[in-house]
Scaffold this motif. Sequence first.
Motif, PDB file in Angstrom:
ATOM      1  N   ASP A 222     -18.252 -21.328 -37.379  1.00 35.11           N
ATOM      2  CA  ASP A 222     -18.583 -19.852 -38.082  1.00 35.11           C
ATOM      3  C   ASP A 222     -18.290 -20.307 -39.657  1.00 35.11           C
ATOM      4  OD1 ASP A 222     -19.011 -18.337 -35.782  1.00 35.11           O
ATOM      5  OD2 ASP A 222     -16.839 -18.581 -35.506  1.00 35.11           O
TER       6      ASP A 222
ATOM      7  N   GLU B 280     -11.087 -22.168 -48.000  1.00 34.73           N
ATOM      8  CA  GLU B 280     -11.027 -22.574 -46.307  1.00 34.73           C
ATOM      9  C   GLU B 280     -12.159 -23.478 -46.166  1.00 34.73           C
ATOM     10  OE1 GLU B 280      -9.605 -17.896 -45.028  1.00 34.73           O
ATOM     11  OE2 GLU B 280     -11.774 -18.627 -45.145  1.00 34.73           O
TER      12      GLU B 280
ATOM     13  N   CYS C  44     -24.483 -21.849 -46.756  1.00 33.68           N
ATOM     14  CA  CYS C  44     -24.056 -20.788 -45.793  1.00 33.68           C
ATOM     15  C   CYS C  44     -24.808 -19.291 -46.409  1.00 33.68           C
ATOM     16  CB  CYS C  44     -22.812 -20.620 -45.619  1.00 33.68           C
ATOM     17  SG  CYS C  44     -22.091 -21.720 -44.733  1.00 33.68           S
TER      18      CYS C  44
ATOM     19  N   PHE D  81     -25.039 -17.005 -37.126  1.00 36.23           N
ATOM     20  CA  PHE D  81     -23.882 -17.581 -37.305  1.00 36.23           C
ATOM     21  C   PHE D  81     -24.322 -19.046 -37.986  1.00 36.23           C
ATOM     22  CE2 PHE D  81     -24.848 -18.096 -32.804  1.00 36.23           C
ATOM     23  CZ  PHE D  81     -24.752 -19.604 -32.937  1.00 36.23           C
TER      24      PHE D  81
ATOM     25  N   GLU E 101     -19.863 -19.455 -42.176  1.00 37.34           N
ATOM     26  CA  GLU E 101     -20.537 -18.321 -43.151  1.00 37.34           C
ATOM     27  C   GLU E 101     -19.229 -17.442 -43.143  1.00 37.34           C
ATOM     28  OE1 GLU E 101     -20.757 -16.570 -39.137  1.00 37.34           O
ATOM     29  OE2 GLU E 101     -20.881 -18.783 -40.120  1.00 37.34           O
ATOM     30  N   ARG E 102     -18.358 -17.369 -42.657  1.00 40.99           N
ATOM     31  CA  ARG E 102     -17.230 -16.619 -42.813  1.00 40.99           C
ATOM     32  C   ARG E 102     -16.127 -17.172 -43.547  1.00 40.99           C
ATOM     33  NH1 ARG E 102     -15.942 -14.161 -36.519  1.00 40.99           N
ATOM     34  NH2 ARG E 102     -18.228 -13.696 -36.073  1.00 40.99           N
ATOM     35  N   LEU E 103     -16.327 -18.357 -43.887  1.00 47.73           N
ATOM     36  CA  LEU E 103     -14.844 -19.171 -44.670  1.00 47.73           C
ATOM     37  C   LEU E 103     -15.106 -18.671 -46.215  1.00 47.73           C
ATOM     38  CD1 LEU E 103     -14.767 -22.426 -42.846  1.00 47.73           C
ATOM     39  CD2 LEU E 103     -13.428 -20.021 -42.365  1.00 47.73           C
ATOM     40  N   THR E 104     -13.959 -18.737 -47.005  1.00 46.19           N
ATOM     41  CA  THR E 104     -14.201 -18.610 -48.365  1.00 46.19           C
ATOM     42  C   THR E 104     -14.438 -20.412 -49.077  1.00 46.19           C
ATOM     43  OG1 THR E 104     -11.523 -19.123 -48.579  1.00 46.19           O
ATOM     44  CG2 THR E 104     -12.393 -16.783 -48.345  1.00 46.19           C
TER      45      THR E 104
ATOM     46  N   ASP F  79     -22.709 -22.816 -37.713  1.00 46.92           N
ATOM     47  CA  ASP F  79     -21.876 -23.793 -37.297  1.00 46.92           C
ATOM     48  C   ASP F  79     -22.434 -25.136 -37.953  1.00 46.92           C
ATOM     49  OD1 ASP F  79     -20.556 -22.432 -35.546  1.00 46.92           O
ATOM     50  OD2 ASP F  79     -21.335 -23.026 -33.821  1.00 46.92           O
TER      51      ASP F  79
ATOM     52  N   LYS G 114     -20.936 -23.785 -49.241  1.00 47.50           N
ATOM     53  CA  LYS G 114     -20.821 -22.532 -49.514  1.00 47.50           C
ATOM     54  C   LYS G 114     -22.349 -21.758 -49.811  1.00 47.50           C
ATOM     55  CE  LYS G 114     -18.962 -18.565 -49.606  1.00 47.50           C
ATOM     56  NZ  LYS G 114     -18.335 -17.817 -48.345  1.00 47.50           N
TER      57      LYS G 114
END
Length: 461
Positions: free
Chosen positions: A342, A350, A297, A322, A344-347, A324, A294
């Motif tokens: 992706d 997740e 990211c 983005f 960077e979009r995950l909590t 990966d 995290k």
Amino acid sequence: MKQEFLLPDLGEGLTEAEIVQWLVAEGDTVTLNQTLAEVETAKAIVELPSPHAGVIASLHAAAGDVVAVGAPLVGFEIEGAEPTTPVPSATAVEEGSGPNLVGYGAAPSSGRPRRRARRAAAGTTTVVAADADVRVAAPHDAIDVQPSPPVRGERPRSTPPVRAYAKGLGVDLALVAAELGDRVITRSDVDAYRERLTQRAAGTAAAPGPATAVQTSEPVRRRTEAGERATTRIPIRGVRKHTAEAMVQSAFTAPHVTTFHTVDVTATSELIASLRATAAPDSPRIGVLTVVAKAVCLALAHFPGLNARWDGEAGEIVQQHFVDLGIAAATDRGLIVPVIRDAERLTLGELAAAVAELTRTARSGKTPPADLLGGTFSLTNIGVFGIDAGTPILPPGQTGILALGAVRRMPWEHRGEIALRDVMTLSLSFDHRIVDGAEGAQFLKAVADVLQEPGRAMLLA
């Protein structure tokens, strides 16, 4: 009419595959998409589904053979069909005009056909030694230490890791199943069978007939005046071959620089403990790798050079907005780096779930080849081996890779005093064509700041 099935082009730059085991035999009747074999590419073990419904007329390779993409693999007898040579392309699958090919999954089969035992070449003795499959060409009167495989029915019951483990030791699971009966085969069963076979082999070491060829991963021993000396020959293939080629390409293409930073991660350890204490029983387990993922990211959004790639042909640096995220995974078959798309979009939760699933799939050898491509930045957790720091090599096409060292409880300066703290060293390797030393150091410091004070993540978000 007869139709030939060629080893499919996976569309991932792979040129060959090894036959792990056949699930059919000549004369079997198969249905469309029924699994024919397990094949091992340079990236994963995958199931090969049938492109036709018909009768198996011929198998053009044996288990253990390495087959080139586009080479004949299976001959089919198909009633009423015109003789053709199918084009084994993954593209056809995506367009819905063909069967499910490698990497795309196979439709479930109503049952498996009976399989006949593979025949060894005339005059060949097979001896499975302590850690190897030793094949020695010998005269016809040589003793065959390994018992002849029985006629096989159902596929031996085992998990993919156990099948891969047995394959690496040269143990035929059908023979293990013949001794154990109808139950799931475990690693300990494979070890016990190998030990029994080794004892049998020891009793026939003096079998007549000069050895003319040896292919083995068991130490080859010879006596000298200095005593017993040994060498071991291990075939370079599969994941290890692909990894070696990729690492050489990367090391001699991108100028690597590695910088290190040791950081107090006590606050991160406390955060992880708190999250675990309040998490639901079925929640994904959050660990230091998840928190670092995290933090990376978040930091990459501010230091895009670390998330870029070098396009020499176009004369451009391509910044990718983005992440990966590649996660290096050590498996029985070698090192692979599957990718979380992706990221960077995950909590945080997740990311933890994604890492857990990625690890399970990698250890089973079932990571799809597509999941090993296209990473923009990678992590490798060398701390799980008790290592503090290292100089990781960049995956080809990437600009940065971060190694996580072991978290150690040690004396550390804290608020003007010496206290026991959780400390970890981060090792960042980067491509010096794209990133200079200052940017690399600033990125590493940004990641370290989040680990030292997780609240700083709010400043980067």
